[in-house]
Design an enzyme around this catalytic site. Structure first.
Site, PDB file in Angstrom:
ATOM      1  N   TYR A  66       0.900  -1.143  -0.054  1.00  0.00           N
ATOM      2  CA  TYR A  66       0.014  -0.257  -0.162  1.00  0.00           C
ATOM      3  C   TYR A  66       0.985   1.281   0.013  1.00  0.00           C
ATOM      4  O   TYR A  66       1.774   1.465   0.661  1.00  0.00           O
ATOM      5  CB  TYR A  66      -0.844   0.071   1.184  1.00  0.00           C
ATOM      6  N   LYS A  82       4.586   8.946   9.087  1.00  0.00           N
ATOM      7  CA  LYS A  82       4.231   8.266  10.522  1.00  0.00           C
ATOM      8  C   LYS A  82       5.097   8.908  11.645  1.00  0.00           C
ATOM      9  O   LYS A  82       5.077  10.002  12.098  1.00  0.00           O
ATOM     10  CB  LYS A  82       3.952   6.899  10.444  1.00  0.00           C
ATOM     11  N   ASP A  90       9.401   2.504   0.040  1.00  0.00           N
ATOM     12  CA  ASP A  90       8.173   3.217   0.640  1.00  0.00           C
ATOM     13  C   ASP A  90       8.379   2.838   2.254  1.00  0.00           C
ATOM     14  O   ASP A  90       7.865   1.672   2.751  1.00  0.00           O
ATOM     15  CB  ASP A  90       6.917   2.836   0.161  1.00  0.00           C
TER      16      ASP A  90
END
Length: 424
Positions: A144, A266, A238
């Site tokens: 994702y 994050k 990523d």
């Protein structure tokens, strides 16, 4: 555990917000029931509007490696808040945070801050296309990378099938520029590179997958990824989820990766909205205002997020023992989960890397997205609600990683395992 106030909030929220939530997984669609509406967090615990306390393994989906409301992070944010919320201008804090990123990722020369992981991956792909002059990107099933149109695609039949949309609103012609392959299939990747390598701008990948549950890369798969460089293909790691979590230098450090670009988020924002894409100078200098690849943002590099991120990264850098602690605690939780599930005679595979962990209700190994999809989702619902009703807040999807923080303690692990014994 009763949650009448949360239920009332949920019903009201659905009258004003699509599905009652600002991100789909929060609606508990995969598990059913009412999500607790949270009002407070401290350390490893959160409290809902009904006053119920939960041991938290969601940790805001990864950012809170230090736990909720760490006093040093809060102090830095308060100090910054007194000077103003945002300026839309350069600030010393973003320079300081960029320098921290470069210390964690030595291959990085330049860092560009944005506000979300989606922005980071979207911008990195635009940059890769602008740098190489090539149209295609490669992604992997179960990885994702946010909700940008070109990444909301899934594979058709066969390794060379062009991507087709997996969300309404994504034009099929646009989705065809994304080639979707199987994660942990090195030969499939090599085949695509051999046949189409000179058309591919970049391969974007999660070094350790978190959004199909935790999936761990094989050595041959990592080798095949690096072979792409021979075709002039850029590697984009990523690390929005794994950055600063699996090591101070993320999965890049842990696995010895050599990407051209990295995306971060994050933990980078310390609990506030912040993300970044970063890489080698010759690539990053294509970004405006130095180059022709445009990207901008009103709140990019805003002082509050930079302050929270800087305080968080300072604490991680000053306390390298945190990562050994999280590895030990993660190993205890993994072993305990396996023991309880074996006692109960339930099919299971527990995948873990450091402080990221997933329980799949299927016999292992689970190394690909197809493997992950074998999990018994009905059994996961029992697992999830059994824990939630006993004050353990596990991610409400079998295809999400659970997270530990340095605020979690050994007694929290024991509490979790005891709750699981009773739940099952």
């Amino acid at each position: 555990m009763e949650r009448p106030i949360s239920e009332a909030y949920f019903q009201e929220a659905k009258r004003h917000i699509p599905g009652g939530v600002s991100s789909p997984v929060r609606a508990f669609k995969a598990v059913g029931g009412t999500p607790p509406f949270l009002v407070r967090g401290e350390g490893a615990y959160v409290w809902d509007a009904d006053g119920n306390r939960y041991l938290d393994y969601v940790m805001s989906w990864g950012p809170l490696i230090l736990g909720h409301a760490h006093p040093k992070v809060l102090a830095r944010v308060r100090e910054t808040l007194e000077r103003g919320l945002t300026f839309g201008a350069p600030s010393p804090l973003e320079v300081a945070l960029a320098k921290k990123v470069k210390r964690a990722y030595p291959f990085v020369d330049l860092v560009r801050f944005v506000n979300s992981g989606t922005e980071a991956t979207m911008s990195a792909l635009r940059l890769a296309r602008g740098y190489t002059g090539r149209p295609y990107i490669v992604k992997f099933r179960g990885n994702y990378h946010g909700h940008a149109d070109g990444l909301l695609v899934e594979a058709g039949s066969g390794a060379l099938t062009l991507g087709v949309p997996s969300s309404a609103g994504v034009p099929e012609e646009y989705a065809k520029l994304t080639l979707v392959l199987e994660y942990n299939d090195p030969e499939g990747l090599r085949e695509v590179l051999k046949r189409r390598g000179e058309e591919i701008a970049a391969i974007i990948f999660e070094p350790v997958v978190g959004n199909a549950g935790v999936l761990v890369p094989t050595e041959d798969f990592l080798k095949a990824l690096h072979e792409a460089k021979a075709y002039g293909v850029l590697l984009i790691a990523d690390e929005v989820m794994t950055g600063f979590r699996l090591a101070f230098g993320g999965a890049t450090e842990l696995l010895g990766l050599k990407p051209d670009l990295v995306t971060l988020g994050k933990i980078l924002g310390g609990g506030l909205p912040a993300a970044a894409y970063a890489g080698r100078r010759e690539i990053m200098e294509k970004v405006a205002p130095l180059g022709p690849v445009y990207q901008a943002g009103t709140l990019s590099g805003n002082p509050l997020a930079m302050a929270a991120g800087l305080a968080t990264l300072e604490l991680l850098e000053e306390n390298p023992g945190y990562y050994a602690y999280l590895e030990d605690l993660g190993a205890r939780l993994e072993a305990g989960l396996k023991e309880v599930l074996k006692e109960k005679g339930l099919p299971h595979t527990v995948n873990r890397v450091g402080s990221m962990i997933t329980v799949f209700f299927t016999e292992g190994p689970v190394v690909t997205f197809q493997d992950a999809r074998r999990t018994d989702t009905e059994l996961f619902k029992r697992f999830f609600h059994g824990l939630l009703d006993r004050g353990i807040y596990w991610p409400p999807s079998n295809f999400e990683a659970a997270f530990l923080s340095v605020a979690h303690r050994e007694e929290d692990v024991e509490k979790t395992l005891e709750a699981l014994r009773k739940a099952l």
